[in-house]
Design an enzyme around this catalytic site. Structure first.
Site, PDB file in Angstrom:
ATOM      1  N   SER A   1     -11.357  50.513  -2.402  1.00  0.00           N
ATOM      2  CA  SER A   1     -11.623  51.774  -1.947  1.00  0.00           C
ATOM      3  C   SER A   1     -10.367  52.686  -2.486  1.00  0.00           C
ATOM      4  O   SER A   1      -9.646  53.162  -1.563  1.00  0.00           O
ATOM      5  CB  SER A   1     -11.551  51.713  -0.570  1.00  0.00           C
ATOM      6  OG  SER A   1     -12.775  50.846  -0.052  1.00  0.00           O
TER       7      SER A   1
ATOM      8  N   ARG B   1     -10.357  41.592   3.383  1.00  0.00           N
ATOM      9  CA  ARG B   1     -11.308  40.829   3.996  1.00  0.00           C
ATOM     10  C   ARG B   1     -12.074  40.061   2.962  1.00  0.00           C
ATOM     11  O   ARG B   1     -12.580  40.685   1.907  1.00  0.00           O
ATOM     12  CB  ARG B   1     -12.493  41.797   4.787  1.00  0.00           C
ATOM     13  CG  ARG B   1     -13.362  40.865   5.615  1.00  0.00           C
ATOM     14  CD  ARG B   1     -14.045  42.015   6.546  1.00  0.00           C
ATOM     15  NE  ARG B   1     -14.687  43.048   5.853  1.00  0.00           N
ATOM     16  CZ  ARG B   1     -16.146  43.136   6.014  1.00  0.00           C
ATOM     17  NH1 ARG B   1     -16.741  42.510   6.862  1.00  0.00           N
ATOM     18  NH2 ARG B   1     -16.896  43.948   5.268  1.00  0.00           N
TER      19      ARG B   1
ATOM     20  N   ASP C   1     -18.832  52.084  -1.259  1.00  0.00           N
ATOM     21  CA  ASP C   1     -19.176  51.633   0.004  1.00  0.00           C
ATOM     22  C   ASP C   1     -20.563  52.386   0.220  1.00  0.00           C
ATOM     23  O   ASP C   1     -21.428  51.831   0.906  1.00  0.00           O
ATOM     24  CB  ASP C   1     -18.327  52.118   1.292  1.00  0.00           C
ATOM     25  CG  ASP C   1     -17.896  53.521   1.466  1.00  0.00           C
ATOM     26  OD1 ASP C   1     -18.249  54.362   0.574  1.00  0.00           O
ATOM     27  OD2 ASP C   1     -17.390  53.684   2.439  1.00  0.00           O
TER      28      ASP C   1
END
Ligand code: ADP
Ligand code: MG
Length: 478
Positions: free
Chosen positions: A154, A90, A207
């Site tokens: 991540s 994204r 995050d």
């Protein structure tokens, strides 16, 4: 450690047989965490925070994020975020307008299996191409000054600076060659340079830290960010001089965000009220003895704990007892690991009808449990409530620990929380507030003092804000 004995009415209003009542009395007792117990857990949490700030390798890892200082909400400009780690890649353009307001535009593209397992150079070229295409679409391809980008990567990374780190291993189905032991930021930056894309990768983003920052932009009194989704974790703003293990260089501000990695809290089993149902879940998990707090608190696990109680009751012939020839047909699904989703608990807890019609329907359609009686549905709902309530109360102990550790003034603080469990589970937030009130009776209005709020998109807005902080830090130090 004692927990509160169940109130008599709690058991009798379930309307079961004496055997069922006796069973439920024990279950209620095991899953109830009273005020005194909450305080003990909070105190242990605080002691573990101190240990983690003091030395490497503690149970609460308390990882310095390299993100220094706070946001004011006045920050302005275009910043990019890139999120790699799930199914999609994204790219997000965040335009900070000041006064806590921002706009976002984003694009999503799939990362093919071939890219996930091929050479890292190909993956980075693909990412650079996606960024390039996106900038062209947004009319930003001819920027005079480079855009700063926050990279939510991540995977396990050993970070050494706000935009430097080393990939220690791949997870989640990625296995690109030529990446482990290397810096994902440098590899991506090289690809961007090869394509002449005017973007600087200025921050590697976790995050939880992103969640904190995305909340802080329009609520500058934000003290912490929490994830209560698949997993559970938190980050908060710490004074530099309390991070006694810090050996890095002098910073641009006197505060730094700490990624607590608190899912691992009490892996030593010193304080958490583990039941045999939690032990069963832990033993059968892919990571036994790890992430024990997370396993009692987060979305991935609550349904399975509930299922463990239900199957125990079934095995004792205290629930869903049917004739031999009908029982086999419906018991298969509930006997399967992870078949009872946390979202079912949400839906069951939201069922306020007198005949539990909705609960019966959920059990029927999802688990092939046909003809569940009203009394049985009431038992099942009660068990969901016990597991869900315990999770919310335990989650609140982390906030109470952070607040007490940092201290707050009369204006109080904001806590940003991301994750489907917090967002969708009915009463999860109300139960957290209730537990906070019990732990902090001196605060007369908990909702006004410790303001919990949904902070979505730590890997988008939060990552872009991390890039913004990184750019500011660079200016101060330069
Ligand atoms: P992630 O943590 O991976 O970013 P989410 O925040 O969406 O994703 O969290 C997903 C987790 O939330 C899953 O473990 C799921 O069990 C749980 N979940 C999804 N929907 C609900 C719901 N309606 N109520 C409670 N939990 C839910
Ligand atoms: Mg998430």
């Amino acid at each position: 450690m004692s927990s509160k004995a169940p109130q008599a009415h709690e058991v009798t209003e379930l309307g079961g047989t004496p055997e069922q009542e006796a069973y439920m009395r024990d279950i209620i007792d095991q899953f109830t965490v009273d005020t005194n117990y909450l305080n003990q857990i909070r105190d242990h949490f605080m002691a573990e925070m101190d240990k983690g700030l003091e030395k490497e390798g503690a149970t609460l890892a308390m990882i310095p994020s390299f993100v220094e200082g706070r946001l004011t909400g006045k920050e302005e400009g275009h910043f990019l975020a890139l999120d790699l780690g799930g199914t999609n890649l994204r790219v997000v353009l965040v335009t900070l307008e000041g006064q806590g307001k921002y706009k976002t535009v984003s694009s999503k593209s799939r990362v093919s299996e071939e890219l996930k397992t091929g050479p890292m150079r190909n993956l980075c070229d693909y990412i650079a191409e996606c960024v390039d295409t996106f900038l062209t679409e947004q009319g930003l391809e001819d920027q005079e000054v480079e855009l700063n980008l926050g990279y939510t990567f991540s995977f396990p990374v050993l970070q050494s600076r706000i935009n430097r780190g080393v990939l220690t291993t791949w997870t989640k189905g990625f296995a690109c060659t030529g990446a482990v032991g290397k810096d994902p930021v440098l590899l991506l930056q090289d690809a961007l340079l090869r394509k002449h894309v005017p973007v600087k990768v200025s921050a590697l983003v976790n995050d939880t830290v992103g969640t904190l920052l995305s909340n802080a932009y329009n609520k500058p009194s934000t003290l912490a960010g929490l994830i209560l989704g698949t997993g559970a974790n938190g980050a908060y703003i710490e004074k530099f001089d309390k991070i006694t293990k810090w050996k890095g260089s002098k910073a641009s501000a006197d505060e730094m965000i700490i990624n607590m990695e608190f899912g691992a809290f009490d892996n030593e089993r010193k304080i958490l009220p583990l039941t045999r149902f939690d032990n069963k879940l832990d033993r059968e998990s892919i990571n036994p003895h790890a992430q024990l707090y997370e396993k009692m608190v987060s979305g991935m696990y609550l349904g399975e704990i509930t299922r463990n109680v239900l199957t125990d009751m079934i095995d004792r012939e205290l629930l869903l007892k049917r004739d031999e020839n009908t029982s086999l047909a419906w018991s298969k699904e509930i006997s399967r690991h992870w078949s009872f989703e946390t979202a079912f608990m949400s839906n069951i807890e939201a069922d306020n009808s007198t005949d539990y019609a909705h609960t019966k329907e959920i059990l029927d359609t999802n688990l092939n449990l046909h003809d569940v009686t009203t009394t049985e549905a009431r038992f099942i709902k009660k068990i969901c409530e016990l597991v869900g309530k315990r999770a919310a109360r335990l989650a609140a102990t982390s906030i109470a620990a952070i607040v007490k550790h940092c201290g707050i003034d009369a204006d109080g603080c904001d806590i940003g929380i991301d994750g489907s469990l917090y967002e969708f589970y009915p009463s999860f937030e109300a139960r957290m507030y209730e537990a906070l009130t019990e732990m902090m009776p001196e605060l007369t209005n908990i909702r006004k003092t410790i303001r919990l709020g949904l902070a979505r998109d730590g890997s988008g807005v939060g990552a872009a804000l991390t890039a913004c902080v990184a750019a500011r830090m660079e200016k101060i130090i330069a």
